[in-house]
Design a protein around this motif. Structure first.
Motif, PDB file in Angstrom:
ATOM      1  N   LYS A 191     -10.331 -51.370 -55.129  1.00 48.39           N
ATOM      2  CA  LYS A 191     -10.999 -50.220 -54.507  1.00 48.39           C
ATOM      3  C   LYS A 191     -12.138 -50.722 -53.634  1.00 48.39           C
ATOM      4  O   LYS A 191     -12.917 -51.602 -54.038  1.00 48.39           O
ATOM      5  CB  LYS A 191     -11.530 -49.265 -55.571  1.00 48.39           C
ATOM      6  CG  LYS A 191     -10.422 -48.647 -56.432  1.00 48.39           C
ATOM      7  CD  LYS A 191     -10.974 -47.800 -57.570  1.00 48.39           C
ATOM      8  CE  LYS A 191      -9.845 -47.271 -58.442  1.00 48.39           C
ATOM      9  NZ  LYS A 191     -10.342 -46.492 -59.596  1.00 48.39           N
ATOM     10  N   ILE A 192     -12.241 -50.138 -52.425  1.00 50.31           N
ATOM     11  CA  ILE A 192     -13.272 -50.563 -51.475  1.00 50.31           C
ATOM     12  C   ILE A 192     -13.898 -49.318 -50.846  1.00 50.31           C
ATOM     13  O   ILE A 192     -13.318 -48.225 -50.843  1.00 50.31           O
ATOM     14  CB  ILE A 192     -12.680 -51.475 -50.376  1.00 50.31           C
ATOM     15  CG1 ILE A 192     -11.566 -50.758 -49.622  1.00 50.31           C
ATOM     16  CG2 ILE A 192     -12.189 -52.792 -50.945  1.00 50.31           C
ATOM     17  CD1 ILE A 192     -11.041 -51.522 -48.422  1.00 50.31           C
ATOM     18  N   LYS A 193     -15.110 -49.470 -50.316  1.00 47.39           N
ATOM     19  CA  LYS A 193     -15.801 -48.399 -49.593  1.00 47.39           C
ATOM     20  C   LYS A 193     -15.430 -48.490 -48.121  1.00 47.39           C
ATOM     21  O   LYS A 193     -15.516 -49.570 -47.523  1.00 47.39           O
ATOM     22  CB  LYS A 193     -17.316 -48.537 -49.751  1.00 47.39           C
ATOM     23  CG  LYS A 193     -17.808 -48.436 -51.200  1.00 47.39           C
ATOM     24  CD  LYS A 193     -17.677 -47.014 -51.737  1.00 47.39           C
ATOM     25  CE  LYS A 193     -18.265 -46.903 -53.141  1.00 47.39           C
ATOM     26  NZ  LYS A 193     -18.132 -45.528 -53.678  1.00 47.39           N
ATOM     27  N   VAL A 194     -14.995 -47.377 -47.529  1.00 48.99           N
ATOM     28  CA  VAL A 194     -14.569 -47.378 -46.131  1.00 48.99           C
ATOM     29  C   VAL A 194     -15.230 -46.203 -45.410  1.00 48.99           C
ATOM     30  O   VAL A 194     -15.706 -45.231 -46.018  1.00 48.99           O
ATOM     31  CB  VAL A 194     -13.034 -47.257 -46.014  1.00 48.99           C
ATOM     32  CG1 VAL A 194     -12.363 -48.467 -46.608  1.00 48.99           C
ATOM     33  CG2 VAL A 194     -12.525 -45.976 -46.682  1.00 48.99           C
ATOM     34  N   ALA A 195     -15.247 -46.327 -44.098  1.00 53.28           N
ATOM     35  CA  ALA A 195     -15.736 -45.249 -43.226  1.00 53.28           C
ATOM     36  C   ALA A 195     -14.639 -44.920 -42.243  1.00 53.28           C
ATOM     37  O   ALA A 195     -13.978 -45.817 -41.696  1.00 53.28           O
ATOM     38  CB  ALA A 195     -17.011 -45.681 -42.507  1.00 53.28           C
TER      39      ALA A 195
END
Length: 1825
Positions: free
Chosen positions: A838-842
């Motif tokens: 899981k990663i933080k994306v924009a």
């Protein structure tokens, strides 16, 4: 020297002996400490002390004293040399224009041709001016002989390039003797000179003294050959006339050798010359040498290099010595002397050793014995050889000299760089760069080798390349590039690093020719180094060197050249070859004709085809389908990879579709691979002329081929067989499937799948792996049809999970290869994430297809994408931030696919095994898919193709499709922790559709009776047609109830006839496994029927009888004979098969020649059951056709020779998996000299079972009397017990061993007799063990039984002639004394006993005194126990020397002779007492320091520690003991002990001297020393000790791949070890394969010799003889081959064959080698053959070459050892009357005298001395006349 003067007195006044002087002891400093200040102070004191003493002497010239005072001892350095320095040198090499001279202190000088003398230079100038000059110029090889000592003077010290100094010397008498004048000449002086002119009665000699004429009469010269002008001579002045203007000279070697320079000769420091022999006195002893005084007032030094090694520690002040002047410096008056024995009388004119064969050798494990800070160090090699290393060679050129670092090392590695004849020492270097150098000499370079170097200079003819400091080569102008360069200076400059290939090499002239032509350097074709390599049909690259109208001349490697006629230049007519070809052009030429003897070679350009090139390139590779190889990528092409098989460097090709079983992985793998990458575990697939070798990396295909179930030809195909293949081509009517071994079949459109197919495109892809079922065979056209329907296949049905894991592994390797290319940020970021992370994306931009680009800090350099379905219901406004889960990472495109769906980002729930879930496809990548497991939050990956042939439906497996899955593993390690699941589409059941062809067979009922029609008759079955139209089978056993033995049941039926049959079951088409009709797979089988009148109830199964017992009789029917396994396959029933081994088929050895003809297929045979075994679910019987089913004593059976045990007997393989052993006494009824000779491994024999020793192990006999009861002719009866032996019986046996107890003779398999030495021979011997030289082990002897002890089973025998009537063991020619008997023996024993008592009493007193001293010394120094033995040895040696000196001084020759006998006897007694004393002490473990290279691999033991069992037992005790509560102090102590234990283990791991005892330890050592063959061989021995033969072979193969190609000797060691391994544990075929490989990679001759030695040592006489015959044919110009073959033949007692071999050798070798060869063969006759023949051979040679004193010396040595005393004396009398030099006659007189002192009487000794006096008088009379 003293003994020489006593034996051969010179005459004159007797020399007065001075009284004994007390030697002053010196405290020797520790040479391993550098204390310069202390040494200087000490030297200063010594100088002051010497000056005080000199003041007390008479008046001496103060100037001379000052200049000649030696203050220090140091070797001669090149930097200290000056022009005019006089030195004594030794001739090392003689070339055409200069002579290489070895000088003192390991210096080397060069004597140009113009520095010999004025008269020789004048003749040279005249010859240059006019070639018609009548004067002949003698070449330097006639003027100088290697080993000759010469007096020379330094003429020039020129500086060469790179700081080297060229030292040139001159022997011109005007330079050497320039300090002498006519008035200084005195009789008795020794000078050097050169022959100035040749006169009638002598020679005018130039001695360099102006105004003096020196004449040397011809009768006074040493040799009978005439001298040449310019010849160097050492002469003695006999007479001086007219105040020195006329001098008469003499060249008597004896007088010259003893001539000493004395004070009356008037020698001064100005006139002193090198080479003078002087008497000197030791003035001072220093750590670096001696200071001597001589000629009353002169001082000289002896450095440590010129000290006598044997007396180095015994020199003392005041001692008188004999020395030779080796160096004089006129300016400083410095004089160096030598005490070396080879420079002192009787030598001094010639040196025997002047060079070494060990030049360039690297020696490991050397120790530094002495270090001299200003000079160098003395080294000791492992073999005891002493060497010297100069100070400058102890470090790298730019390093500082650090002696402490060198002293701290216990062992050193060095390289031998030269040999100094003046010191008789090897000169070595410790420079690491030189030791590690690949090429040290020109001999190290091989033609065709790739080398690297630096450009050293550019000339008109080419470019000079420097490979090392001493090796240079030249690249000719036409070889600088593929085309001729007009301006090579633009591309080449000094210092440029270039890679070249060796074209030719002339070692003698040091001429090296290189090439930089790319076509030659990259050529994989074989190279022609000699005309014998250019066999007809071979192709190689060459260079055109000459173009004319008649054709082109092409040059290859070395001096090989060939002509291409104009008709062979091209397929079209060539009018002008010069316009079509150019000089320097690289071409491919094919050999048409070759005549190696006349060096003629005919070539062709037009005959070269692409197929021939492929064949040539791959010829060196041993191709075999299924062979695993490693390859290196050479070039990437569109359809695959061009690779090179290593290490053979054979070109091959890997199609892109053969990189994986998954078509989707093939292209990414091709993209990830780069040129130079190595790929392992590749399999050979096919080979043809056009494409060459094709390889594959498909794992499933490799597994199938390795299993061996793949048909290799069309005849092996059967309908119903399933095979693994790959799609070759797709056509509208079907697809072609390719299989290994060149087979291919067609799958029609209707057989491609279970679905209805309208279009063949898109169903399968080219190269896709598939499983095919053979459905139809067309034997006429050799074609077959296959089916790809999944419902009809069972092969690889359950392999989906394995293919999934393999595909993911391949993808992981792609990622690793791409990320390993560089340190890019993208690859680092991609490697940090994986599926499910899981990663933080924009949110970013939205694409046309609806997907959204995202940005992430973790993946800033990569492209992050979310498809339209994965952002559904989410706010896709740019800038919004979400948490995303990763679905797929693509390293090639640098893309990451993610999902923003909330149900995928939830927390993961725990999974349980076998739980069933509803899954959804989230991402698809062709045949891979990522799925989510319900609401658990888990993601995993699946393979959509459950079978290789499955046809994917893209609609069913699209994103969002649902699947029903079962969790098989919640966290699979193979999937990186992801769940492993099995899936099924919803609302479908796993049913196999029925085939139309199987419908009728389901309607059959067990027991149903029907009328069938005979369709085809086969030996093993009958094919019939059922009423339904299907085909059935009737087994041969189901035709008749009780067929007659020998009949063929199937022949009783006729094709077309109708018979009634009953259904009993069926068998599978593919595997022919019998199935009951109720079996679930019966529908895909052929019905099995029976014609027997038996009734079976419906539904009953055909049961398999399992209650067979050994001995049961059954009827069977032979099927096929397996030649590899050597057994016969038989069938008993449709469901029961069996095997019959070869030994259970035959009763005579001759029947094994054609076993296939013994029984015909389908014939009825009666057999007995030997055993029963189960193969998976099928029952198999082991049968016998000879009537025996087990072995018992008294039976006669066949056997195979398993191994011939030298001197023991035969190890046999018996029937029914039993083993037997036949002793040498059980082989025949009449013993022979070589009982094991007629037998070889694999031979069939008949044997008689005597008894069973243990389970499956028998003792057998091959005696004809055992095999045939009517055999009556028995020469040597079989002795079964001790009671069969009677006293006075004459009996024969084989010698088993010879030791101190006597000779042991094997009389039978269980009884051995002993022969005491007094009963062995009538002659008396000092050492009884010497009888082993005349009787070999396993020799046949005749003996008489003296006594029999039945209780102890002891038998005493006699071999004396009077008892047996046979000749004595020892030949009469030895001239030995007869053994005493009767009263003479009693008297002699009493006399010896008295002498021993007297000696023992005096010895006891000495031992008590010495023992007290030793005890006192032991209490003071407290030495270790191991030193006791050394002290005792030293004391015994001192006493022995004391007695010897005393006896020589006071006793006569006769007394000494008898005393030496007594001393040897006494020493033996002392040794026995000492041995008994040492046995009482505890023995210590002795670890061998070296590796036994000559031993076989089986004798090597791994390094197992004895303490392991002890430690394990202690551990068990600790486990069983109860835990005890420890105090804090005890716990702390325990912790400290554990830390010490860990430190100890770490130290052991760091210590390289600890021998490994596990595979881990070996692997660790191999990482540090991969090129050490010793370590690899120890690793192999480690596996062999554990009987891990295959692991040992694997280690050997690894060694060959790992060891550098430059380490040829290391690789040869491994090849020899592999030959030993295969010889002991392998088969003849495996040994031959290893041998053929070895001669490809190594020099053939050493490999041949090693294999021949292996055969000889393992008593494989026939193989050794065959190999030697091949060696003689192949290496007919090698003298060593004939010598080794001759040795082998003589050891086998084949004298006639040896004589024929010698004649053949004389025809093949050049005439210059004939004398030495005959002499060596004669020597072999002495050692192993007939002594008389050896004598006659020597007599013939010496009659032709009577002046070969070296051969006379060898002849004398052999006669002393093998001849009688009378023959030796006659030979000496012949030698001393030869017309050779006086020096050589003196040598033989000395040997004559030594022989008489050892073996003669006082009368014979005096006779020799009288002959010497007569010889001297005769020579004196000749000189006077």
């Amino acid at each position: 020297m003293a003994s020489m003067e006593e034996d051969f007195p010179r005459g004159g006044a007797e020399k007065k002996t001075s009284g004994p002087k007390h030697a002053k002891t010196h405290d020797v400093d520790n040479l391993f400490e550098t204390r310069e200040t202390l040494v200087k102070k000490k030297k200063k004191k010594d100088v002051e002390h010497d000056e005080e003493k000199s003041l007390k002497k008479q008046k001496v010239d103060e100037e001379n004293l000052k200049l000649n005072t030696a203050t220090s001892v140091e070797i001669l350095h090149l930097r200290n040399l000056k022009i005019g320095t006089l030195m004594l040198g030794c001739v090392k090499e003689v070339s055409e224009f200069e002579v290489v001279v070895g000088l003192p202190s390991c210096l080397v000088g060069y004597l140009p041709i113009y520095n010999i003398c004025d008269s020789y230079t004048k003749i040279l100038n005249n010859r240059l001016d006019s070639e018609d000059t009548p004067e002949e110029v003698a070449p330097l090889s006639q003027l100088f002989t290697p080993g000759m000592l010469v007096r020379c003077v330094v003429s020039s010290l020129e500086s060469a390039k790179e700081g080297h100094v060229s030292l040139k010397v001159s022997i011109n008498p005007k330079d050497v003797n320039k300090a002498l004048s006519s008035g200084a000449l005195k009789p008795g002086m020794t000078l050097s000179g050169c022959v100035e002119s040749v006169e009638d009665h002598g020679y005018l000699v130039d001695i360099g003294v102006i105004g003096t004429k020196a004449f040397l009469p011809k009768k006074s010269i040493a040799s009978k050959q005439d001298l040449n002008v310019g010849q160097y001579v050492l002469i003695l002045i006999e007479e001086v006339k007219n105040d020195g203007r006329v001098v008469r000279l003499c060249q008597n070697p004896q007088v010259l050798a003893k001539a000493c320079a004395t004070a009356p000769h008037g020698w001064t420091l100005d006139t002193l010359l090198p080479g003078l022999l002087i008497r000197a006195c030791v003035k001072r002893v220093t750590p670096h040498g001696l200071v001597l005084t001589y000629l009353s007032s002169f001082t000289g030094v002896v450095d440590f290099l010129h000290l006598d090694e044997d007396k180095a520690s015994t020199y003392s002040q005041g001692q008188e010595v004999l020395a030779r002047v080796v160096h004089v410096e006129p300016s400083t008056r410095h004089v160096s002397l030598s005490l070396r024995s080879h420079l002192l009388p009787p030598g001094g004119a010639m040196l025997d050793v002047f060079c070494t064969e060990r030049m360039g050798e690297v020696v490991q494990g050397c120790k530094m014995t002495d270090l001299h800070y200003h000079s160098g160090a003395m080294m000791k090699m492992p073999d005891g050889t002493t060497a010297f290393v100069h100070k400058n060679l102890m470090k790298e050129p730019k390093e500082e000299f650090n002696p402490n670092r060198l002293l701290s090392q216990s062992e050193h590695s060095l390289r031998i760089i030269d040999y100094s004849p003046m010191e008789q020492l090897h000169q070595v270097t410790l420079r690491r760069s030189t030791v590690a150098m690949t090429f040290f000499r020109y001999q190290d370079i091989k033609v065709g080798q790739i080398v690297e170097g630096n450009v050293a200079g550019l000339l008109k003819d080419g470019v000079f390349v420097r490979l090392t400091d001493h090796i240079r080569g030249m690249i000719p102008r036409i070889h600088l590039a593929d085309v001729v360069l007009k301006t090579p200076e633009k591309r080449f400059y000094e210092g440029l690093k270039v890679k070249c290939r060796v074209l030719s090499l002339d070692v003698q002239n040091k001429r090296l020719i290189l090439t930089r032509k790319k076509a030659l350097m990259e050529s994989t074709l074989p190279i022609f180094q000699s005309y014998s390599d250019a066999r007809v049909g071979r192709i190689s690259h060459g260079v055109i060197v000459f173009v004319k109208k008649f054709g082109c001349i092409v040059r290859f490697y070395g001096d090989v050249k060939g002509l291409v006629p104009v008709g062979e230049l091209s397929t079209e007519r060539v009018e002008d070859p010069e316009g079509l070809f150019f000089i320097g052009q690289v071409v491919q030429a094919k050999v048409l004709r070759c005549d190696p003897e006349n060096k003629k070679l005919c070539l062709s350009f037009k005959a070269v085809t692409e197929g021939d090139i492929k064949v040539e390139q791959t010829e060196k590779f041993d191709f075999m389908v299924g062979k695993a190889v490693n390859v290196r990528v050479c070039r990437k092409v569109l359809d695959g990879l061009e690779v090179s098989i290593v290490p053979e460097e054979a070109p091959a090709f890997i199609p892109i579709v053969h990189l994986s079983d998954h078509v989707t992985n093939c292209f990414p793998l091709w993209m990830a691979l780069e040129e130079g990458d190595t790929i392992s575990n590749i399999m050979c697939l096919s080979k043809n002329k056009k494409k060459g070798i094709t390889l594959t990396k498909k794992p499933l295909l490799k597994a199938c081929v390795e299993d061996g179930n793949v048909p290799q030809k069309f005849s092996e195909l059967q309908v119903g067989m399933q095979m693994l293949g790959w799609v070759k081509n797709i056509m509208p009517y079907g697809v072609f499937i390719d299989f290994p071994h060149g087979l291919f079949g067609l799958a029609p459109k209707d057989a491609m799948g279970d679905q209805f197919i309208t279009n063949t495109s898109g169903i399968f892809e080219i190269g896709q792996s598939v499983v095919a079922l053979v459905t139809h065979l067309d034997e006429e056209k050799q074609r077959f049809l296959v089916s790809l329907k999944v419902s009809e296949l069972s092969l690889l049905e359950q392999g989906a999970h394995a293919r999934l894991i393999q595909g993911l592994k391949e993808r992981k390797s792609i990622f690793e290869m791409v990320s390993g290319r560089g340190e890019s940020d993208v690859l680092q970021q991609l490697s940090a994430v994986s599926l499910g992370d899981k990663i933080k994306v924009a949110v970013g931009d939205t694409r046309e297809d609806g997907s959204v680009t995202l940005s992430s800090d973790l993946l800033s350099e990569a492209t992050v994408l979310a498809s339209k379905s994965h952002i559904e219901g989410m706010n896709a406004t740019p800038g919004c931030k979400f948490t995303a889960v990763i679905l797929h990472v693509d390293p090639l495109k640098s893309e990451v696919h993610v999902s923003l769906l909330p149900n995928l980002i939830t927390n993961k729930k725990k999974l349980t095994q076998d739980s069933k879930l509803a899954a959804t496809i989230q991402y698809t990548d062709k045949n891979f898919a990522v799925i989510s497991l319900g609401d658990t939050g888990h993601l995993t990956i699946i393979l959509l193709q459950t079978h290789l042939n499955s046809i994917l439906d893209s609609k069913k497996f699209s994103v969002g499709s649902c699947l029903n899955v079962t969790v098989e593993d919640p966290s699979s390690e193979e999937l990186g922790g992801l769940p492993l699941v099995a899936f099924q589409l919803p609302d479908t059941k796993h049913k196999q559709p029925k085939s139309k062809s199987r419908g009728p067979s389901r309607d059959l009922i067990l027991g149903e009776v029907m009328t069938v029609t005979v369709k085809k008759l086969k030996p093993m079955n009958v094919l019939v047609t059922l009423p339904s139209g299907t085909t059935g089978s009737i087994h041969v056993s189901e035709i008749e109830e009780s067929p007659a033995v020998g009949s063929f049941p199937t022949s009783s039926l006729k094709v077309g006839s109708e018979v009634e049959a009953r259904v009993i079951g069926g068998h599978t088409v593919r595997g022919h496994n019998f199935l009951a009709i109720s079996h679930p797979d019966y529908g895909v089988s052929i019905p099995e029927l029976s014609l027997l009148p038996r009734t079976l109830k419906a539904g009953d199964k055909q049961s398999v009888q399992t209650n067979f017992t050994p001995g049961d009789e059954v009827l069977c029917f032979p099927s096929t004979y397996n030649a590899k396994k050597k057994n016969l396959e038989v069938e008993v029933k449709p469901n029961l098969t069996g095997t019959v081994e070869l030994l259970a088929m035959i009763k005579k050895p001759g029947q094994a020649n054609q076993p296939k003809k013994l029984f015909k297929p389908g014939q009825t045979v009666s057999a007995k059951v030997v055993g029963v075994s189960f193969n998976k679910t099928q029952l198999r019987l082991s049968l016998s056709l000879t009537g025996m089913y087990k072995l018992e004593p008294g039976l006669v059976t066949m056997a195979t020779v398993r191994k011939v045990e030298p001197r023991q007997g035969l190890s046999l393989h018996l029937p029914f998996e039993n083993w037997g052993f036949a002793s040498v006494t059980d082989l025949s009824d009449a013993y022979a000299d070589n009982p094991l000779g007629p037998y070889e491994q694999g031979q069939l024999v008949r044997c008689y079972i005597i008894e069973e020793l243990k389970e499956r192990n028998f003792r057998v006999s091959l005696r004809p009397s055992r095999l045939h009861k009517d055999q009556q002719d028995i020469t040597d009866p079989d002795i079964e017990s001790i009671s069969d032996i009677k006293e006075d019986q004459i009996i024969r046996g084989y010698v088993t061993s010879i030791n101190d107890k006597g000779i042991f003779v094997r009389l039978s398999r269980a009884i051995t007799g002993r022969v005491q030495f007094q009963h062995a021979t009538k002659y008396f011997m000092n050492d009884p063990k010497s009888v082993s030289e005349y009787i070999t082990l396993n020799a046949l002897v005749t003996a008489k039984v003296l006594s029999v002890n039945a209780e102890n089973s002891h038998v005493n025998l006699s071999l004396l002639s009077k008892d047996t009537g046979k000749p004595d063991l020892l030949p009469k020619s030895l001239d030995l004394k007869l053994r005493l008997s009767g009263e003479k023996k009693v008297k002699y024993d009493e006399k010896v006993a008295k002498r021993k008592r007297a000696l023992s009493e005096s010895e006891q007193q000495d031992n008590e005194t010495v023992g007290q001293k030793i005890k006192r010394k032991k209490d003071e120094e407290c030495p270790v126990k191991g030193d006791r033995t050394e002290e005792k040895k030293t004391l015994n040696e001192k006493k022995k020397k004391k007695r010897k000196i005393k006896s020589e001084d006071s006793d006569s020759g006769v007394d000494v002779f008898f005393r030496e006998k007594e001393e040897s006897t006494l020493d033996k007694k002392c040794g026995q007492v000492k041995g008994k004393h040492e046995e009482t002490e505890p023995k210590r473990l002795q670890v061998p320091s070296g590796f036994p290279w000559e031993s076989t691999l089986g004798s090597l033991t791994p390094f197992a520690a004895v303490d392991d069992t002890h430690e394990s037992s202690e551990d068990e005790q600790e486990v069983t003991s109860k835990p005890v509560k420890m105090s804090r102090k005890e716990m702390k102590q325990e912790q400290q002990n554990e830390e010490q234990q860990i430190c100890k283990l770490e130290a052991e791991l760091m210590d390289t001297s600890v021998r490994p005892d596990s595979t881990t330890a070996f692997e660790r050592l191999l990482l540090s020393s991969p090129d050490s063959s010793l370590l690899w061989l120890q690793y192999m021995a480690f596996h062999l000790q554990a009987t891990e033969i295959e692991q040992a072979r694997a280690v050997a193969e690894r060694a060959l791949k790992t060891i550098s190609f430059r380490e040829e000797q290391e690789k040869l060691n491994v090849w020899v070890a592999m030959l030993n391994l295969e010889n002991m544990y392998g088969t003849p075929e495996s040994l031959q394969k290893i041998f053929e490989r070895a001669i490809q990679y190594c020099e053939p001759l050493p490999v041949y010799q090693q294999l021949a030695d292996i055969y000889a040592k393992s008593d494989k006489i026939k193989e050794a003889e065959s190999l030697y015959k091949n060696m003689v044919k192949r290496f007919r110009q090698e003298k060593a081959v004939y010598l080794s073959y001759g040795t082998f033949l003589l050891r086998q007692r084949q004298s006639d064959a040896t004589n024929a071999l010698l004649q053949r050798a004389l025809q093949s070798l050049s005439s210059k080698d004939h004398v030495d060869l005959i002499a060596k063969f004669a020597r072999l006759e002495f050692q192993y053959g007939n002594t008389e023949r050896g004598k006659s051979m020597f007599d013939k040679v010496l009659s032709t070459y009577p002046k070969r004193t070296d051969l006379w010396s060898v002849f004398i040595d052999l006669m002393v050892k093998h001849g009688s005393q009378r023959e030796v004396r006659e030979l000496f009398d012949r030698v001393i009357h030869l017309s050779v030099s006086v020096k050589k006659i003196k040598f033989f007189f000395k040997r004559y005298l030594e022989y008489e002192k050892t073996n003669g009487t006082p009368e014979t000794i005096q006779a020799v001395k009288q002959k010497a006096v007569e010889y001297v008088e005769s020579k004196g009379a000749e000189a006077a006349s």
